[in-house]
Design a protein around this motif. Structure first.
Motif, PDB file in Angstrom:
ATOM      1  N   GLU A  90      74.620 -68.181 -12.228  1.00 55.43           N
ATOM      2  CA  GLU A  90      74.625 -69.434 -12.382  1.00 55.43           C
ATOM      3  C   GLU A  90      73.551 -70.132 -12.257  1.00 55.43           C
ATOM      4  OE1 GLU A  90      76.785 -73.181 -11.950  1.00 55.43           O
ATOM      5  OE2 GLU A  90      78.099 -71.728 -11.976  1.00 55.43           O
ATOM      6  N   LYS A  91      72.390 -71.388 -12.916  1.00 60.71           N
ATOM      7  CA  LYS A  91      71.807 -71.848 -13.307  1.00 60.71           C
ATOM      8  C   LYS A  91      71.239 -73.085 -13.157  1.00 60.71           C
ATOM      9  CE  LYS A  91      67.836 -70.390 -16.544  1.00 60.71           C
ATOM     10  NZ  LYS A  91      67.336 -69.806 -17.572  1.00 60.71           N
ATOM     11  N   GLN A  92      70.997 -73.782 -12.174  1.00 57.73           N
ATOM     12  CA  GLN A  92      70.428 -74.842 -12.748  1.00 57.73           C
ATOM     13  C   GLN A  92      69.108 -75.329 -13.044  1.00 57.73           C
ATOM     14  OE1 GLN A  92      71.388 -78.067 -11.689  1.00 57.73           O
ATOM     15  NE2 GLN A  92      69.667 -78.794 -12.635  1.00 57.73           N
ATOM     16  N   LYS A  93      68.891 -76.038 -14.746  1.00 55.49           N
ATOM     17  CA  LYS A  93      67.866 -75.695 -15.386  1.00 55.49           C
ATOM     18  C   LYS A  93      67.797 -77.543 -15.824  1.00 55.49           C
ATOM     19  CE  LYS A  93      70.134 -73.822 -19.091  1.00 55.49           C
ATOM     20  NZ  LYS A  93      70.254 -72.824 -19.694  1.00 55.49           N
ATOM     21  N   ARG A  94      66.161 -77.835 -15.890  1.00 58.53           N
ATOM     22  CA  ARG A  94      65.905 -78.752 -16.323  1.00 58.53           C
ATOM     23  C   ARG A  94      66.268 -79.798 -17.493  1.00 58.53           C
ATOM     24  NH1 ARG A  94      59.535 -79.228 -15.379  1.00 58.53           N
ATOM     25  NH2 ARG A  94      60.520 -77.420 -16.391  1.00 58.53           N
TER      26      ARG A  94
ATOM     27  N   THR B  28      65.310 -73.857 -11.966  1.00 58.04           N
ATOM     28  CA  THR B  28      65.210 -74.432 -10.641  1.00 58.04           C
ATOM     29  C   THR B  28      65.686 -73.532  -9.813  1.00 58.04           C
ATOM     30  OG1 THR B  28      65.198 -76.680 -11.691  1.00 58.04           O
ATOM     31  CG2 THR B  28      65.059 -76.348  -9.538  1.00 58.04           C
TER      32      THR B  28
ATOM     33  N   VAL C  86      68.836 -77.532  -3.901  1.00 59.08           N
ATOM     34  CA  VAL C  86      69.702 -77.029  -5.337  1.00 59.08           C
ATOM     35  C   VAL C  86      70.168 -75.659  -5.306  1.00 59.08           C
ATOM     36  CG1 VAL C  86      69.252 -76.235  -7.303  1.00 59.08           C
ATOM     37  CG2 VAL C  86      68.351 -78.146  -6.720  1.00 59.08           C
TER      38      VAL C  86
ATOM     39  N   ILE D 222      73.721 -74.125  -6.072  1.00 60.51           N
ATOM     40  CA  ILE D 222      74.026 -72.817  -7.273  1.00 60.51           C
ATOM     41  C   ILE D 222      74.657 -71.718  -6.133  1.00 60.51           C
ATOM     42  CG2 ILE D 222      72.542 -71.698  -8.393  1.00 60.51           C
ATOM     43  CD1 ILE D 222      73.173 -74.223 -10.059  1.00 60.51           C
TER      44      ILE D 222
ATOM     45  N   ARG E   9      78.666 -72.315  -6.166  1.00 60.34           N
ATOM     46  CA  ARG E   9      78.473 -72.523  -6.822  1.00 60.34           C
ATOM     47  C   ARG E   9      79.246 -70.840  -8.069  1.00 60.34           C
ATOM     48  NH1 ARG E   9      76.016 -76.842 -10.994  1.00 60.34           N
ATOM     49  NH2 ARG E   9      76.440 -78.512  -9.596  1.00 60.34           N
TER      50      ARG E   9
END
Ligand code: FAD
Length: 284
Positions: A182-186, A193, A268, A272, A275
């Motif tokens: 799982e990856k949160q990026k802008r 992030t 965050v 992440i 999830r």
């Protein structure tokens, strides 16, 4: 931006690469896909008077799937990982991660060896390799040695690799159970992030083993043994999820930058990781 002048070399064997590294010491650097190094040279953040291109070498572009392990040559690209059906069948987390790196143009050039050797905390493959308990084979003037991914990263851009060593192979024990990256990026193409790599196995409805590593939340990737252990023996209920997140937060050390303040990054990271665990569990 134009880099400072440099000498370009393209040896056709590893002995030639190592001889150049020995001859030029700190002034020499190997290049694989060039998609981290060349931007750094253009920005004058890396000074490389002697640039040694690895693309003239043979034997570093193979993916081998054995009965109990996978071997990936250093020059295998992220696109090669995505397209390899045999690899996706036994270790789908590799494809899931590679698909979240940058964009197709970068993935066509960026190599697995470059991504893990670079030492940039924003790279996605180091955390993945820690989650999978991979090891890296390095070759230098004194021969070959293996270093565990979990012991390889010392600080940002500082690794256990000596200046005159080249990373040739990434070896991974065949993963078992459910997985998630799982990856949160802008935006598309951005570094994380926060990102989480998770592998989980279950016996009945109980978690038998778990492995958790986080990306871009410290100056190195973070394998969180405490977060992994918080899941083992549980049914991955709300209490176990909260315990894993809390343990992970104790292991990371984010700093404020243009991706946000520390409190935001911690938040965050928690979202992440939850999830990733839930998705890995649903696939276990
Ligand atoms: C626009 C853009 C977006 C990107 N987004 C992401 C992202 O979201 N996630 C991500 O993980 N990466 C991202 N990257 C980085 C990209 O994936 C790089 O290609 C990768 O990190 C490095 O691989 P490379 O083969 O290009 O290495 P290079 O740039 O050639 O080398 C990188 C470093 O590793 C060293 N090195 C390379 N190969 C070896 C080797 N075999 N042995 C020893 N040292 C070696 C080099 O000396 C250099 O210091 C992005 C790059 C760009 C340009």
């Amino acid at each position: 931006m134009i880099p400072a002048a440099f000498e370009y070399y393209r040896p056709s064997d590893m002995a030639g690469v190592i001889a150049l590294l020995e001859e030029h010491g700190d002034d020499a650097r190997v290049m694989a896909g060039g998609h981290s190094l060349i931007p750094m040279m253009k920005l004058r953040m890396a000074d490389v008077p002697h640039l040694i291109d690895l693309q003239g070498l043979s034997g570093l572009s193979d993916i081998t799937v054995d009965t109990d392990s996978i071997r990936i040559g250093a020059l295998v690209t992220q696109t090669d990982i995505i397209r390899h059906e045999g690899l996706a069948a036994v270790a789908p987390i590799l494809r899931e991660t590679a698909l979240q790196i940058a964009d197709p143009q970068v993935r066509n050039m960026g190599t697995v060896g470059g991504n893990v050797a670079n030492g940039d905390p924003g790279n996605d493959m180091p955390g993945l390799m820690q989650c999978l308990n991979a090891s890296f084979t390095l070759v230098g003037p004194d021969g070959e040695r293996d270093v565990a991914a979990r012991a390889f990263y010392e600080a940002a851009y500082m690794t256990a690799r000596e200046d005159d060593e080249v990373l040739t192979t990434v070896s991974i024990p065949l993963p078992e159970g459910g997985y998630a990256y799982e990856k949160q990026k802008r935006k598309i193409g951005d570094y994380a992030t926060a990102a989480a790599a998770v592998q989980i196995t279950k016996t009945g409805e109980i978690c038998a083993a778990a492995s958790i590593a986080m990306t871009n939340l410290s100056d190195t990737p973070v394998f969180s043994e405490a977060a992994s252990m918080a899941l083992v023996g549980t049914s991955i209920d709300g209490t176990a999820l909260s315990a894993a997140v809390s343990a992970m937060l104790g292991d990371i050390d984010p700093t404020e930058d243009n991706r946000g303040p520390v409190a935001f990054k911690n938040h965050v990271a928690g979202v992440i990781l939850r999830r990733a665990i839930e998705r890995a569990w649903s696939r276990a």
